[in-house]
Design a protein around this motif. Structure first.
Motif, PDB file in Angstrom:
ATOM      1  N   LEU A  61       9.913 116.418 -50.787  1.00 38.03           N
ATOM      2  CA  LEU A  61      11.432 116.330 -50.429  1.00 38.03           C
ATOM      3  C   LEU A  61      12.061 117.591 -51.111  1.00 38.03           C
ATOM      4  O   LEU A  61      13.018 118.005 -50.610  1.00 38.03           O
ATOM      5  CB  LEU A  61      11.865 114.938 -50.290  1.00 38.03           C
ATOM      6  CG  LEU A  61      11.559 114.118 -49.320  1.00 38.03           C
ATOM      7  CD1 LEU A  61      11.925 112.554 -49.541  1.00 38.03           C
ATOM      8  CD2 LEU A  61      11.840 114.241 -48.027  1.00 38.03           C
TER       9      LEU A  61
ATOM     10  N   GLU B  30       8.379 112.232 -53.101  1.00 36.55           N
ATOM     11  CA  GLU B  30       9.534 112.855 -53.450  1.00 36.55           C
ATOM     12  C   GLU B  30       9.469 114.460 -53.703  1.00 36.55           C
ATOM     13  O   GLU B  30      10.467 115.260 -53.344  1.00 36.55           O
ATOM     14  CB  GLU B  30      10.208 112.184 -54.677  1.00 36.55           C
ATOM     15  CG  GLU B  30      11.665 112.346 -54.944  1.00 36.55           C
ATOM     16  CD  GLU B  30      12.541 111.824 -53.692  1.00 36.55           C
ATOM     17  OE1 GLU B  30      13.590 112.445 -53.553  1.00 36.55           O
ATOM     18  OE2 GLU B  30      12.278 110.752 -52.983  1.00 36.55           O
TER      19      GLU B  30
ATOM     20  N   ARG C  35       9.777 107.914 -46.565  1.00 36.79           N
ATOM     21  CA  ARG C  35      10.096 108.307 -47.992  1.00 36.79           C
ATOM     22  C   ARG C  35      10.499 107.207 -48.639  1.00 36.79           C
ATOM     23  O   ARG C  35       9.693 106.959 -49.824  1.00 36.79           O
ATOM     24  CB  ARG C  35      11.142 109.261 -48.214  1.00 36.79           C
ATOM     25  CG  ARG C  35      11.647 109.610 -49.711  1.00 36.79           C
ATOM     26  CD  ARG C  35      13.053 110.583 -49.361  1.00 36.79           C
ATOM     27  NE  ARG C  35      13.962 110.178 -48.957  1.00 36.79           N
ATOM     28  CZ  ARG C  35      15.128 109.087 -49.258  1.00 36.79           C
ATOM     29  NH1 ARG C  35      14.632 108.678 -50.345  1.00 36.79           N
ATOM     30  NH2 ARG C  35      15.927 108.786 -48.622  1.00 36.79           N
TER      31      ARG C  35
ATOM     32  N   THR D 176      12.995 109.561 -43.180  1.00 38.43           N
ATOM     33  CA  THR D 176      13.526 108.694 -44.435  1.00 38.43           C
ATOM     34  C   THR D 176      12.898 107.293 -44.531  1.00 38.43           C
ATOM     35  O   THR D 176      12.751 106.806 -45.847  1.00 38.43           O
ATOM     36  CB  THR D 176      15.119 108.161 -43.966  1.00 38.43           C
ATOM     37  OG1 THR D 176      15.932 109.475 -44.194  1.00 38.43           O
ATOM     38  CG2 THR D 176      15.786 107.274 -44.960  1.00 38.43           C
TER      39      THR D 176
ATOM     40  N   ILE E  87       5.912 109.818 -47.920  1.00 35.98           N
ATOM     41  CA  ILE E  87       6.211 111.119 -48.208  1.00 35.98           C
ATOM     42  C   ILE E  87       6.557 111.293 -49.796  1.00 35.98           C
ATOM     43  O   ILE E  87       7.591 110.487 -50.140  1.00 35.98           O
ATOM     44  CB  ILE E  87       7.418 111.639 -47.417  1.00 35.98           C
ATOM     45  CG1 ILE E  87       6.962 111.497 -45.947  1.00 35.98           C
ATOM     46  CG2 ILE E  87       7.806 113.152 -47.722  1.00 35.98           C
ATOM     47  CD1 ILE E  87       8.304 111.979 -44.929  1.00 35.98           C
TER      48      ILE E  87
END
Length: 301
Positions: free
Chosen positions: A147, A144, A137, A134, A142
């Motif tokens: 994810l 999206e 992100r 988290t 990271i």
């Protein structure tokens, strides 16, 4: 005298309160000389009081304004489990196993669960489970889209598990003769394809007729699932059926013989229900066991 759970929880949380106050030395004083902190997200170890001091400085360097908020905790024996949320602004370098992440200026919120073990009134061991995914992100490390791919893969896996569970539920109901579940299991436009069996069977009520005819011939009919595999929108089930022919079958009178035969069902799902079914089963072996067909003669040697 054993320390009460409340005292242990207060002891552990006070280390975080001192962190919020930037009283690092006060926080370190609550740790045992031989303490070890394990960062479970990275596999790193921080031994001794100096290790705990370094761990705190790493977070404050990256998020100078970071604070933690207590959410829940409980203690058992000499161990305290504590959940909290961290918040801060990324205005300093964040050290990771792959190198430093330069400041992004972004605000971040993340969850942490720590397991702390206490000895002689001090923390001697800690395991930190930090939601670094988290953090990364929210910092843009990271993408999206990755994810989204992970969420899609998770949803697909959950759907496959649900399909397989429904397939197994159907065979359990089939074995018990419970046909009240037909509308829950089969789609309205369900179609059955069965080699050597009835053609043009479609819809839940049509499968009811097929099943009832078999159960009339074999009142004690039972199915045993030997394996099931889910892939995409399909579940393949390998099964064994057995029963005693106490009713007419294929125009033949009851034989009172028992038969056991194998089969494979290829079930396709749509909207959480079975919409199509291909069944391959050893009807020849079943009919030979019932005396409807003579066993095949052995080839001359």
């Amino acid at each position: 005298m054993p320390t009460s759970p409340e005292v242990l929880e207060d002891l552990v949380w006070s280390a975080y309160e001192k962190f919020n106050e930037r009283d690092f030395e006060g926080s370190v004083a609550l740790c045992h000389d031989d303490c070890v902190l394990y960062d479970m997200a990275t596999g790193a170890q921080f031994p001794g009081k100096e290790g705990w001091r370094l761990f705190m400085h790493l977070w404050v360097t990256a998020f100078p304004d970071c604070r933690v908020e207590h959410l829940d905790s409980f203690a058992r024996g000499d161990t305290v489990a504590i959940e909290f949320v961290g918040r801060g602004t990324h205005t300093g370098p964040l050290l990771t196993l792959e190198g430093e992440i330069p400041p992004t200026g972004r605000s971040v919120e993340w969850r942490i669960c720590d397991i702390k073990r206490v000895k002689d009134g001090q923390v001697i061991e800690g395991r930190a489970y930090t939601d670094v995914a988290t953090v990364f992100r929210q910092l843009g490390v990271i993408p999206e889209r990755l994810l989204d791919l992970g969420r899609a893969a998770g949803a697909a896996a959950s759907e496959q598990e649900a399909n397989q569970a429904l397939a197994l539920r159907w065979f359990d109901a089939l074995s018990r003769g419970d046909l009240d579940v037909l509308d829950e299991v089969f789609a309205p436009d369900y179609v059955l394809h069965m080699a050597g069996g009835p053609a043009g069977v479609s819809g839940p009520e049509a499968i009811r007729v097929v099943v009832e005819s078999f159960r009339f011939a074999f009142p004690d009919l039972r199915f045993t699932v030997q394996g099931a595999v889910a892939e995409g929108d399909t579940v393949v089930v390998r099964w064994v059926a057995e029963g005693t022919q106490h009713g007419p079958l294929l125009g033949r009178l009851p034989s009172d013989r028992r038969a056991r035969w194998t089969g494979m069902s290829w079930l396709r799902f749509a909207g959480g229900k079975i919409i199509e079914d291909w069944v391959d089963t050893d009807l020849l072996g079943m009919m030979q066991q019932l005396g409807i067909l003579a066993p095949a003669a052995a080839e001359p040697g």
